[in-house]
Design a protein around this motif. Structure first.
Motif, short mmCIF file in Angstrom:
data_model
loop_
_atom_site.label_atom_id
_atom_site.label_comp_id
_atom_site.label_asym_id
_atom_site.label_seq_id
_atom_site.Cartn_x
_atom_site.Cartn_y
_atom_site.Cartn_z
N ILE A 79 3.75 6.91 1.73
CA ILE A 79 4.27 6.42 0.45
C ILE A 79 3.33 5.37 -0.16
N THR A 80 2.68 4.56 0.70
CA THR A 80 1.71 3.58 0.19
C THR A 80 0.53 4.29 -0.46
N MET A 81 -0.01 5.29 0.21
CA MET A 81 -1.15 6.04 -0.36
C MET A 81 -0.73 6.78 -1.64
N ALA A 82 0.45 7.35 -1.65
CA ALA A 82 0.93 8.05 -2.85
C ALA A 82 1.05 7.09 -4.03
N CYS A 83 1.57 5.89 -3.78
CA CYS A 83 1.70 4.89 -4.85
C CYS A 83 0.33 4.42 -5.35
N ILE A 84 -0.59 4.17 -4.43
CA ILE A 84 -1.94 3.74 -4.83
C ILE A 84 -2.61 4.82 -5.67
N LEU A 85 -2.54 6.06 -5.22
CA LEU A 85 -3.18 7.15 -5.97
C LEU A 85 -2.51 7.39 -7.32
#
Length: 120
Positions: A87-93
């Motif tokens: 979820i962190t990577m999805a939000c950053i992207l």
């Protein structure tokens, strides 16, 4: 975490008496993740090693879940850790444009090596 053997056993010719204190070999996890037969060039950071030429996950490459332990005593928080990272990577992207900086001449600038460090 140390454990006590529940019954006498033998492993590769070594006798392990009942009640003996045993430790899981955490170095074996590192060795498994650095096996060049499984992960070519294991010292290099190459996330593409987990993908096929089409860009999808390669089912032939083992998932490195051994980082969360082994046996009956797998980390109980592994699912939360994996989902939190996802979820962190999805939000950053979703929120940021991640791209290299261009110089005044329009060419991409290289990152200075002193910005990279090994370890935590």
């Amino acid at each position: 975490v140390p454990h006590a053997s529940a019954k006498e056993d033998s492993y590769k010719g070594y006798y392990i008496p009942k009640g003996a204190i045993v430790f899981g070999n955490s170095w074996s996890v590192v060795a498994m993740l650095h096996d060049p037969a499984t992960y070519p060039d294991p010292e290099e950071f190459r996330p593409s090693r987990f993908l096929t030429s089409d860009g999808v996950l390669d089912p032939a490459v083992p998932d490195p879940e051994v980082t969360f332990g082994f046996g009956r005593h797998l980390c109980p928080g592994r699912f939360m850790a994996l989902e939190s990272m996802w979820i962190t990577m999805a939000c950053i992207l979703a929120m940021f444009n991640i791209e290299r900086t261009k110089g005044d001449d329009g060419r991409f600038l290289s990152m200075p090596e002193e910005l990279f460090a090994s370890g935590i």
